[in-house]
Motif scaffolding. Structure first.
Motif, short mmCIF file in Angstrom:
data_model
loop_
_atom_site.label_atom_id
_atom_site.label_comp_id
_atom_site.label_asym_id
_atom_site.label_seq_id
_atom_site.Cartn_x
_atom_site.Cartn_y
_atom_site.Cartn_z
N GLU A 1 5.33 -42.56 -20.17
CA GLU A 1 4.23 -43.08 -20.99
C GLU A 1 4.74 -44.09 -22.01
O GLU A 1 4.18 -45.17 -22.18
N ARG A 2 5.84 -43.76 -22.68
CA ARG A 2 6.39 -44.68 -23.68
C ARG A 2 7.00 -45.91 -23.02
O ARG A 2 6.94 -47.00 -23.56
N ALA A 3 7.59 -45.75 -21.84
CA ALA A 3 8.14 -46.90 -21.11
C ALA A 3 7.03 -47.89 -20.78
O ALA A 3 7.23 -49.11 -20.88
N TYR A 4 5.87 -47.38 -20.41
CA TYR A 4 4.73 -48.27 -20.15
C TYR A 4 4.23 -48.93 -21.43
O TYR A 4 3.83 -50.10 -21.41
N LEU A 5 4.27 -48.22 -22.55
CA LEU A 5 3.90 -48.81 -23.83
C LEU A 5 4.85 -49.96 -24.18
O LEU A 5 4.41 -51.03 -24.59
N ILE A 6 6.14 -49.74 -23.98
CA ILE A 6 7.13 -50.78 -24.26
C ILE A 6 6.89 -51.98 -23.36
O ILE A 6 6.92 -53.13 -23.82
N ALA A 7 6.60 -51.73 -22.09
CA ALA A 7 6.30 -52.83 -21.16
C ALA A 7 5.10 -53.62 -21.64
O ALA A 7 5.11 -54.86 -21.65
N GLN A 8 4.07 -52.92 -22.08
CA GLN A 8 2.86 -53.59 -22.56
C GLN A 8 3.15 -54.42 -23.80
O GLN A 8 2.75 -55.58 -23.90
N LYS A 9 3.86 -53.84 -24.75
CA LYS A 9 4.14 -54.53 -26.02
C LYS A 9 5.10 -55.70 -25.85
O LYS A 9 5.12 -56.61 -26.68
N THR A 10 5.92 -55.68 -24.78
CA THR A 10 6.86 -56.79 -24.54
C THR A 10 6.34 -57.72 -23.46
O THR A 10 7.08 -58.55 -22.94
N LYS A 11 5.06 -57.59 -23.13
CA LYS A 11 4.44 -58.40 -22.07
C LYS A 11 5.22 -58.32 -20.76
O LYS A 11 5.44 -59.30 -20.07
N ASN A 12 5.67 -57.10 -20.47
CA ASN A 12 6.39 -56.73 -19.25
C ASN A 12 7.76 -57.39 -19.11
O ASN A 12 8.34 -57.40 -18.04
N ALA A 13 8.29 -57.94 -20.20
CA ALA A 13 9.67 -58.45 -20.17
C ALA A 13 10.65 -57.31 -20.04
O ALA A 13 11.74 -57.46 -19.50
N VAL A 14 10.26 -56.13 -20.57
CA VAL A 14 11.06 -54.91 -20.44
C VAL A 14 10.21 -53.90 -19.66
O VAL A 14 9.48 -53.11 -20.24
N PRO A 15 10.27 -53.96 -18.33
CA PRO A 15 9.43 -53.08 -17.52
C PRO A 15 9.94 -51.64 -17.51
O PRO A 15 11.11 -51.39 -17.83
N PRO A 16 9.08 -50.69 -17.16
CA PRO A 16 9.50 -49.29 -17.12
C PRO A 16 10.75 -49.08 -16.26
O PRO A 16 11.60 -48.25 -16.60
N ALA A 17 10.89 -49.83 -15.19
CA ALA A 17 12.05 -49.66 -14.31
C ALA A 17 13.37 -49.98 -15.00
O ALA A 17 14.43 -49.54 -14.55
N SER A 18 13.33 -50.72 -16.10
CA SER A 18 14.57 -51.07 -16.80
C SER A 18 15.22 -49.86 -17.46
O SER A 18 16.37 -49.91 -17.86
N PHE A 19 14.49 -48.74 -17.55
CA PHE A 19 15.03 -47.52 -18.15
C PHE A 19 15.54 -46.55 -17.11
O PHE A 19 16.03 -45.48 -17.46
N ILE A 20 15.45 -46.89 -15.83
CA ILE A 20 15.86 -46.00 -14.75
C ILE A 20 17.26 -46.38 -14.30
O ILE A 20 17.53 -47.53 -14.01
N GLU A 21 18.13 -45.38 -14.24
CA GLU A 21 19.49 -45.61 -13.75
C GLU A 21 19.53 -45.37 -12.26
O GLU A 21 19.05 -44.35 -11.77
N VAL A 22 20.09 -46.30 -11.54
CA VAL A 22 20.26 -46.15 -10.10
C VAL A 22 21.74 -45.88 -9.85
O VAL A 22 22.59 -46.65 -10.28
N LYS A 23 22.02 -44.78 -9.17
CA LYS A 23 23.42 -44.43 -8.89
C LYS A 23 23.75 -44.63 -7.46
O LYS A 23 22.99 -44.61 -6.58
#
Length: 66
Positions: free
Chosen positions: A44-66
């Protein structure tokens, strides 16, 4: 638009962590934890950050891929 981390976006905008916290409407200590990777935001907060940054920081930027 290029995606970036929250720290990159903050730096590009010339904001301090306190400015960023105010912009996002979340506590300063929470922003510091996100910026330095000590914590990951909830979906929920990741989507808020995406909205407030006009999707420059999308929710996927917080996901670690191993």
């Amino acid at each position: 638009m290029t995606t970036m981390t929250l720290k990159e976006w903050r730096d590009r905008k010339g904001l301090t962590n306190a400015d960023l916290a105010k912009h996002l409407g979340i506590p300063l200590n929470t922003v510091v934890n996100y910026v330095y990777g000590h914590r990951k935001p909830s979906l929920e907060r990741a989507y808020l950050i995406a909205q407030k940054t006009k999707n420059a920081v999308p929710p996927a930027s917080f996901i670690e891929v191993k």
